[in-house]
Design a protein around this motif. Structure first.
Motif, short mmCIF file in Angstrom:
data_model
loop_
_atom_site.label_atom_id
_atom_site.label_comp_id
_atom_site.label_asym_id
_atom_site.label_seq_id
_atom_site.Cartn_x
_atom_site.Cartn_y
_atom_site.Cartn_z
N VAL A 133 0.78 -1.01 0.48
CA VAL A 133 -0.61 0.15 -0.37
C VAL A 133 0.61 1.22 -0.62
O VAL A 133 0.69 2.06 -0.89
CB VAL A 133 -0.85 0.06 1.32
CG1 VAL A 133 -0.99 1.43 1.19
CG2 VAL A 133 -2.19 -0.58 0.65
N ILE A 134 2.06 1.49 0.71
CA ILE A 134 3.08 2.37 0.64
C ILE A 134 3.56 2.54 -0.27
O ILE A 134 3.81 3.51 -0.58
CB ILE A 134 3.22 2.56 2.01
CG1 ILE A 134 4.67 1.53 1.82
CG2 ILE A 134 3.07 2.45 3.61
CD1 ILE A 134 6.07 1.77 3.32
N SER A 135 3.65 1.54 -0.78
CA SER A 135 4.74 1.79 -2.24
C SER A 135 3.73 2.40 -2.82
O SER A 135 3.97 3.19 -4.42
CB SER A 135 4.86 0.20 -2.52
OG SER A 135 3.53 -0.29 -3.78
N VAL A 136 2.33 2.99 -3.61
CA VAL A 136 1.50 2.58 -4.70
C VAL A 136 0.86 3.87 -3.96
O VAL A 136 1.15 4.97 -4.75
CB VAL A 136 -0.26 1.81 -4.35
CG1 VAL A 136 -1.09 2.53 -5.17
CG2 VAL A 136 -0.04 0.46 -4.70
N LEU A 137 0.95 4.17 -2.57
CA LEU A 137 0.94 5.50 -1.20
C LEU A 137 2.42 6.42 -2.27
O LEU A 137 2.14 7.45 -2.71
CB LEU A 137 0.62 5.46 -0.78
CG LEU A 137 -0.46 5.61 0.12
CD1 LEU A 137 -0.21 5.63 1.57
CD2 LEU A 137 -1.55 6.56 -0.24
N PHE A 138 3.26 6.16 -2.50
CA PHE A 138 3.96 7.18 -2.99
C PHE A 138 4.24 8.10 -4.30
O PHE A 138 4.16 8.71 -4.17
CB PHE A 138 6.21 6.41 -2.75
CG PHE A 138 7.43 6.69 -3.63
CD1 PHE A 138 7.16 7.95 -2.65
CD2 PHE A 138 7.54 5.55 -4.42
CE1 PHE A 138 8.57 8.73 -3.72
CE2 PHE A 138 8.97 6.18 -4.30
CZ PHE A 138 9.34 7.88 -3.65
N MET A 164 9.47 10.91 -14.07
CA MET A 164 9.42 10.44 -12.47
C MET A 164 8.55 9.91 -12.53
O MET A 164 8.94 9.05 -11.75
CB MET A 164 9.47 12.27 -12.09
CG MET A 164 9.85 11.78 -10.80
SD MET A 164 10.31 13.76 -9.84
CE MET A 164 10.31 13.35 -8.11
N TYR A 165 7.56 9.47 -12.82
CA TYR A 165 6.11 8.91 -12.75
C TYR A 165 6.63 8.02 -13.49
O TYR A 165 6.01 6.93 -12.25
CB TYR A 165 4.87 9.72 -13.21
CG TYR A 165 4.63 11.00 -12.93
CD1 TYR A 165 5.11 11.57 -11.65
CD2 TYR A 165 3.48 11.75 -13.56
CE1 TYR A 165 5.29 13.27 -11.25
CE2 TYR A 165 4.08 13.41 -13.37
CZ TYR A 165 3.69 13.70 -12.46
OH TYR A 165 3.87 15.53 -11.92
N GLY A 166 7.08 8.02 -14.05
CA GLY A 166 7.64 6.27 -14.36
C GLY A 166 8.49 5.89 -13.83
O GLY A 166 8.50 4.53 -13.80
N ILE A 167 10.16 6.16 -13.15
CA ILE A 167 10.38 5.78 -12.10
C ILE A 167 9.76 5.27 -11.22
O ILE A 167 9.38 4.41 -10.85
CB ILE A 167 11.67 6.66 -12.22
CG1 ILE A 167 12.45 7.08 -13.05
CG2 ILE A 167 12.27 6.36 -10.99
CD1 ILE A 167 12.94 5.54 -13.73
N GLY A 168 8.99 5.64 -10.85
CA GLY A 168 8.27 5.86 -9.21
C GLY A 168 7.18 4.56 -9.38
O GLY A 168 6.87 3.93 -8.34
N ALA A 169 6.30 4.55 -10.99
CA ALA A 169 5.67 3.40 -10.77
C ALA A 169 6.28 2.19 -11.04
O ALA A 169 6.35 0.94 -10.78
CB ALA A 169 5.24 3.46 -12.62
N PHE A 176 9.07 1.96 -8.81
CA PHE A 176 8.44 0.97 -7.51
C PHE A 176 8.01 0.81 -7.46
O PHE A 176 8.08 -0.50 -6.58
CB PHE A 176 8.74 2.88 -6.86
CG PHE A 176 10.48 3.13 -6.50
CD1 PHE A 176 11.24 3.00 -5.37
CD2 PHE A 176 11.08 3.97 -7.20
CE1 PHE A 176 12.66 3.19 -5.33
CE2 PHE A 176 12.07 4.76 -7.04
CZ PHE A 176 13.00 4.54 -6.32
N VAL A 177 6.61 0.85 -7.30
CA VAL A 177 5.50 0.08 -7.49
C VAL A 177 6.05 -1.73 -7.76
O VAL A 177 5.44 -2.12 -7.42
CB VAL A 177 4.97 0.53 -7.96
CG1 VAL A 177 2.97 -0.40 -7.52
CG2 VAL A 177 4.37 1.64 -7.25
N LEU A 178 5.72 -1.68 -9.36
CA LEU A 178 6.18 -2.90 -10.13
C LEU A 178 6.97 -3.93 -8.94
O LEU A 178 6.61 -5.18 -9.00
CB LEU A 178 6.60 -2.27 -11.55
CG LEU A 178 6.83 -3.78 -12.03
CD1 LEU A 178 5.18 -4.07 -12.44
CD2 LEU A 178 7.73 -3.27 -13.62
N SER A 179 8.26 -2.93 -9.06
CA SER A 179 9.58 -3.69 -8.15
C SER A 179 8.97 -4.45 -7.15
O SER A 179 9.21 -5.56 -6.43
CB SER A 179 10.26 -2.75 -7.83
OG SER A 179 10.95 -3.40 -7.09
N ALA A 180 7.45 -3.74 -5.88
CA ALA A 180 7.27 -4.31 -4.69
C ALA A 180 6.89 -5.10 -4.95
O ALA A 180 6.80 -5.78 -4.15
CB ALA A 180 6.28 -2.95 -3.94
#
Length: 216
Positions: A149-154, A177-182, A184-188
């Motif tokens: 959940v926190i990865s998505v919130l980030f 930047m949003y792509g890199i943030g995504a 993080f979510v994908l990795s999690a």
């Protein structure tokens, strides 16, 4: 080129496996205990609260330090895209943590490192993520659920801050930047795929708040 440099710097810092090295001081290999993961949750379950906290803080702040190093290097020459470069650094740290070459690419799941990235990005997002994580874990006792959940919130926080102009970057850099943030979510989610399956089946391990050792 600077993006690759930031990824490399992050990866190098991410290689410091806090749980693995702490376990070695106790005469154990954390990768051969519990879930076999080198992260803070497995350290907590197999070696206790002290080990879990040391691992959590070590893995979190290795990302913070990596980001500070990059900001020191590029703070003047690339000030216009510094938030983006910081995110590349954080993702590099996640890769280093998850796939350390000297441990045959068997590391952690990157959530504590992601927490370090969140802390380095926006203290308000970090505060919201911390509160949500605590509430979820306290209510469900599923650390994996709180982590996802926190990865998505980030990512949501990145987009909101970016569109509000908090990062002071051009739109094309914000989208990057949003792509890199995504990522993080994908990795999690990829690293937690087994946990997701157990959550769906109702067989995921719950964290214990008692002084007794947690179940695997």
């Amino acid at each position: 080129m600077e993006r690759l440099v930031c990824l490399l710097i992050g990866y190098i810092f991410g290689l410091f496996q806090t749980g693995y090295f702490y376990g070695k001081t106790q005469g154990v290999d954390i990768r051969k205990m519990g879930s076999g993961n080198a992260g803070s949750t497995n350290a907590l379950r197999t070696m206790g609260i002290k080990a879990g906290m040391i691992t959590l803080l070590g893995d979190c702040f290795k990302c913070v330090i990596a980001v500070l190093v990059v900001r020191g290097i590029y703070g003047q020459s690339h000030a216009d895209i510094l938030p983006l470069l910081s995110l590349y650094t954080g993702f590099g740290a996640v890769l280093g943590h998850n796939f350390p070459f000297y441990l045959k690419f068997k590391g952690g799941k990157g959530i504590a490192v992601t927490a370090g990235m969140i802390l380095s990005t926006d203290i308000r997002i970090a505060a919201v993520c911390l509160i949500v994580f605590i509430v979820i874990v306290a209510v469900t006792r599923y650390v994996s659920l709180g982590s996802l959940v926190i990865s998505v919130l980030f990512l949501v926080g990145l987009v909101v801050d970016g569109q509000m102009g908090m990062f002071g970057m051009a739109q094309k850099y914000l989208f990057e930047m949003y792509g890199i943030g995504a990522l993080f979510v994908l990795s999690a989610f990829i690293r937690h795929r087994a946990n997701i399956g157990r959550l769906r089946n109702g067989t995921e391990s719950k964290i214990s708040f008692s002084k007794k050792k947690n179940k695997r």
